[in-house]
Design a protein around this motif. Structure first.
Motif, PDB file in Angstrom:
ATOM      1  N   MET A   1      -6.926   1.144  15.876  1.00 22.73           N
ATOM      2  CA  MET A   1      -6.619   1.944  17.042  1.00 22.73           C
ATOM      3  C   MET A   1      -7.215   3.333  16.832  1.00 22.73           C
ATOM      4  O   MET A   1      -7.063   3.940  15.786  1.00 22.73           O
ATOM      5  CB  MET A   1      -5.101   2.026  17.225  1.00 22.73           C
ATOM      6  CG  MET A   1      -4.696   2.892  18.393  1.00 22.73           C
ATOM      7  SD  MET A   1      -2.897   2.961  18.602  1.00 22.73           S
ATOM      8  CE  MET A   1      -2.648   1.455  19.486  1.00 22.73           C
ATOM      9  N   VAL A   2      -7.868   3.860  17.839  1.00 18.65           N
ATOM     10  CA  VAL A   2      -8.486   5.178  17.768  1.00 18.65           C
ATOM     11  C   VAL A   2      -7.755   6.120  18.709  1.00 18.65           C
ATOM     12  O   VAL A   2      -7.500   5.801  19.862  1.00 18.65           O
ATOM     13  CB  VAL A   2      -9.978   5.106  18.156  1.00 18.65           C
ATOM     14  CG1 VAL A   2     -10.598   6.488  18.155  1.00 18.65           C
ATOM     15  CG2 VAL A   2     -10.729   4.190  17.203  1.00 18.65           C
ATOM     16  N   HIS A   3      -7.384   7.291  18.201  1.00 21.06           N
ATOM     17  CA  HIS A   3      -6.739   8.325  19.006  1.00 21.06           C
ATOM     18  C   HIS A   3      -7.717   9.467  19.192  1.00 21.06           C
ATOM     19  O   HIS A   3      -8.546   9.724  18.337  1.00 21.06           O
ATOM     20  CB  HIS A   3      -5.477   8.841  18.312  1.00 21.06           C
ATOM     21  CG  HIS A   3      -4.453   7.791  18.085  1.00 21.06           C
ATOM     22  ND1 HIS A   3      -3.576   7.395  19.062  1.00 21.06           N
ATOM     23  CD2 HIS A   3      -4.177   7.032  17.009  1.00 21.06           C
ATOM     24  CE1 HIS A   3      -2.792   6.445  18.586  1.00 21.06           C
ATOM     25  NE2 HIS A   3      -3.145   6.199  17.332  1.00 21.06           N
ATOM     26  N   ARG A  21     -11.566  14.312   6.712  1.00 25.61           N
ATOM     27  CA  ARG A  21     -12.610  13.535   7.373  1.00 25.61           C
ATOM     28  C   ARG A  21     -12.373  12.056   7.098  1.00 25.61           C
ATOM     29  O   ARG A  21     -12.024  11.673   5.981  1.00 25.61           O
ATOM     30  CB  ARG A  21     -13.985  13.944   6.869  1.00 25.61           C
ATOM     31  CG  ARG A  21     -15.087  13.103   7.520  1.00 25.61           C
ATOM     32  CD  ARG A  21     -16.435  13.733   7.476  1.00 25.61           C
ATOM     33  NE  ARG A  21     -16.634  14.830   8.386  1.00 25.61           N
ATOM     34  CZ  ARG A  21     -16.730  14.728   9.712  1.00 25.61           C
ATOM     35  NH1 ARG A  21     -16.584  13.573  10.300  1.00 25.61           N
ATOM     36  NH2 ARG A  21     -16.954  15.786  10.455  1.00 25.61           N
ATOM     37  N   THR A  22     -12.542  11.230   8.132  1.00 25.82           N
ATOM     38  CA  THR A  22     -12.458   9.777   8.009  1.00 25.82           C
ATOM     39  C   THR A  22     -13.749   9.186   8.560  1.00 25.82           C
ATOM     40  O   THR A  22     -14.597   9.915   9.080  1.00 25.82           O
ATOM     41  CB  THR A  22     -11.262   9.210   8.801  1.00 25.82           C
ATOM     42  OG1 THR A  22     -11.520   9.375  10.193  1.00 25.82           O
ATOM     43  CG2 THR A  22      -9.962   9.900   8.423  1.00 25.82           C
ATOM     44  N   ASP A  23     -13.892   7.880   8.498  1.00 24.23           N
ATOM     45  CA  ASP A  23     -15.066   7.226   9.076  1.00 24.23           C
ATOM     46  C   ASP A  23     -15.140   7.446  10.581  1.00 24.23           C
ATOM     47  O   ASP A  23     -16.218   7.466  11.154  1.00 24.23           O
ATOM     48  CB  ASP A  23     -15.033   5.723   8.789  1.00 24.23           C
ATOM     49  CG  ASP A  23     -15.280   5.417   7.319  1.00 24.23           C
ATOM     50  OD1 ASP A  23     -15.826   6.277   6.604  1.00 24.23           O
ATOM     51  OD2 ASP A  23     -14.914   4.307   6.888  1.00 24.23           O
ATOM     52  N   VAL A  27      -9.134  13.866  11.017  1.00 25.13           N
ATOM     53  CA  VAL A  27      -7.714  13.690  11.298  1.00 25.13           C
ATOM     54  C   VAL A  27      -6.998  14.968  10.871  1.00 25.13           C
ATOM     55  O   VAL A  27      -7.137  15.403   9.731  1.00 25.13           O
ATOM     56  CB  VAL A  27      -7.125  12.487  10.526  1.00 25.13           C
ATOM     57  CG1 VAL A  27      -5.620  12.404  10.728  1.00 25.13           C
ATOM     58  CG2 VAL A  27      -7.814  11.200  10.957  1.00 25.13           C
ATOM     59  N   CYS A  28      -6.270  15.571  11.806  1.00 31.04           N
ATOM     60  CA  CYS A  28      -5.519  16.790  11.517  1.00 31.04           C
ATOM     61  C   CYS A  28      -4.023  16.505  11.591  1.00 31.04           C
ATOM     62  O   CYS A  28      -3.576  15.731  12.435  1.00 31.04           O
ATOM     63  CB  CYS A  28      -5.841  17.884  12.538  1.00 31.04           C
ATOM     64  SG  CYS A  28      -7.554  18.401  12.535  1.00 31.04           S
ATOM     65  N   GLY A  52     -16.883  19.995   9.643  1.00 20.93           N
ATOM     66  CA  GLY A  52     -17.874  19.712  10.679  1.00 20.93           C
ATOM     67  C   GLY A  52     -17.307  19.608  12.076  1.00 20.93           C
ATOM     68  O   GLY A  52     -17.999  19.211  13.003  1.00 20.93           O
ATOM     69  N   GLY A  53     -16.044  19.962  12.249  1.00 25.83           N
ATOM     70  CA  GLY A  53     -15.410  19.885  13.564  1.00 25.83           C
ATOM     71  C   GLY A  53     -15.412  21.218  14.274  1.00 25.83           C
ATOM     72  O   GLY A  53     -15.844  22.231  13.735  1.00 25.83           O
TER      73      GLY A  53
END
Length: 67
Positions: A1-3, A21-23, A27-28, A52-53
């Motif tokens: 599942m992607v949020h 960082r994830t694939d 994620v914060c 990089g965000g």
């Protein structure tokens, strides 16, 4: 599942947040009380930029433009 928004949790008043960082992206973990701590806001925003965000774009985040 992607949020594509922030999941807001409470780890107590001393927790200022973290990001990783994830694939799939970044994620914060951001507590609500960060709104009252400009130094913690700046620190978390810098952490996101270092990954990089672009901090401030997630609409449900306390640091977000819509938050």
């Amino acid at each position: 599942m992607v949020h594509n928004g922030a999941l807001i949790v409470d780890y107590g008043p001393k927790f200022h947040g973290t990001a990783a960082r994830t694939d799939e992206g970044i994620v914060c973990v951001v507590p609500r009380q960060i709104r009252e701590n400009p130094a913690a806001q700046a620190s978390l925003a810098e952490l996101v930029r270092d990954l990089g965000g672009e901090c401030g774009l997630c609409p449900n985040c306390p640091l977000g433009r819509e938050g």
